[in-house]
Design an enzyme around this catalytic site. Sequence first.
Site, PDB file in Angstrom:
ATOM      1  N   THR A 110      48.914  39.454  44.679  1.00 31.71           N
ATOM      2  CA  THR A 110      49.217  39.823  43.144  1.00 31.71           C
ATOM      3  C   THR A 110      50.857  39.859  43.126  1.00 31.71           C
ATOM      4  O   THR A 110      51.418  40.826  43.757  1.00 31.71           O
ATOM      5  CB  THR A 110      48.588  41.012  42.698  1.00 31.71           C
ATOM      6  OG1 THR A 110      47.200  40.960  42.731  1.00 31.71           O
ATOM      7  CG2 THR A 110      49.289  41.226  41.303  1.00 31.71           C
ATOM      8  N   LYS A 185      45.765  37.391  36.399  1.00 32.48           N
ATOM      9  CA  LYS A 185      45.507  38.481  36.897  1.00 32.48           C
ATOM     10  C   LYS A 185      46.353  39.599  36.085  1.00 32.48           C
ATOM     11  O   LYS A 185      45.810  40.894  36.140  1.00 32.48           O
ATOM     12  CB  LYS A 185      46.312  38.896  38.372  1.00 32.48           C
ATOM     13  CG  LYS A 185      46.236  39.943  39.061  1.00 32.48           C
ATOM     14  CD  LYS A 185      44.862  40.396  39.308  1.00 32.48           C
ATOM     15  CE  LYS A 185      44.620  41.660  40.016  1.00 32.48           C
ATOM     16  NZ  LYS A 185      45.228  41.709  41.415  1.00 32.48           N
ATOM     17  N   LYS A 253      52.571  48.714  40.716  1.00 33.36           N
ATOM     18  CA  LYS A 253      53.470  47.610  41.072  1.00 33.36           C
ATOM     19  C   LYS A 253      53.022  46.288  39.988  1.00 33.36           C
ATOM     20  O   LYS A 253      53.814  45.840  39.684  1.00 33.36           O
ATOM     21  CB  LYS A 253      53.300  47.333  42.453  1.00 33.36           C
ATOM     22  CG  LYS A 253      53.687  46.067  42.694  1.00 33.36           C
ATOM     23  CD  LYS A 253      53.270  45.226  43.843  1.00 33.36           C
ATOM     24  CE  LYS A 253      51.967  44.303  43.402  1.00 33.36           C
ATOM     25  NZ  LYS A 253      51.478  43.327  44.360  1.00 33.36           N
TER      26      LYS A 253
END
Length: 300
Positions: A110, A185, A253
């Site tokens: 990611t 995502k 994050k």
Amino acid sequence: MSSTNPKTYEPTAPRKVAFLGLGVMGFPMAGHLALAGHDVVVYNRSAAKAKAWTDEFKGKAAATPREAAAGRDIVFCCVGNDDDLRAVALGDDGAFAGMSRGAVFVDHTTASANVARELYAAATAKGLAFVDAPVSGGQAGAQNGLLTVMCGGDAAAFETARPVAMAFARAFTLLGEAGSGQLAKMVNQIAIAGLVQGLSEAIAFGQRAGLDMKQVLDVIGKGAAQSWQMDNRGKTMVDDKFDFGFAVDWMRKDLGLVLDEAKRNGARLPVTALVDQFYADVQQLGGKRWDTSSLIKRLK
């Protein structure tokens, strides 16, 4: 995983593949590739983790990403962030330096949409293919081979990777050009952030009201409030259990990537920005490695 593996693999021709990064996601993902019959070479920054993998699964370990990628048809990768991704892909010891023309690099990290576009361009210049392919489903999804994979890149590279990646996925979908997987995502994480905060408030409210919240969750889980988070995290939230699942540090994050991208594209994300700060509060409570459902701890 190897002795009680529930996954049924789709028949597909064995391929020579590499897997870079054997963390909580990469270790079982690479394992599924081996169990599905592919010839797997792994690389991990910690050689001990690579040895643990080769002790459990059929395959070999390499000392550098370049060595792991040499002669492989597909190189899969799952590391921590943009810089980690550049470190294993680029440079003299990076995977791109070892890959043959026409080989495909599939990145499950990611990361930012920008780094996906950057590496797509770098790969294309070398006659390689690059697919950004972040995953959803968490550690359990990786262990069970049931990840949802969101992809960006060229159709030909995607079609090469798809039947192989189905060893650890239940869905592997091309959503557009390079960077589209990472953007999808981000959509996923925006949706989860708001949902978990709503579920936290609902449970905390019900507890204050004196309700049996496990019974309430059973009831409302059969109606319009139902969600994966409610089904899989609601009762553990009631029990104040958070020592599993997707860590708060990782979610922060991811939300940082989301908020950076929103600044670029002008999207307004007031709830997401607020929940990001709530996760900062959880970190301050000592919950850096707690599951993301620990948002409720702020309310108790």
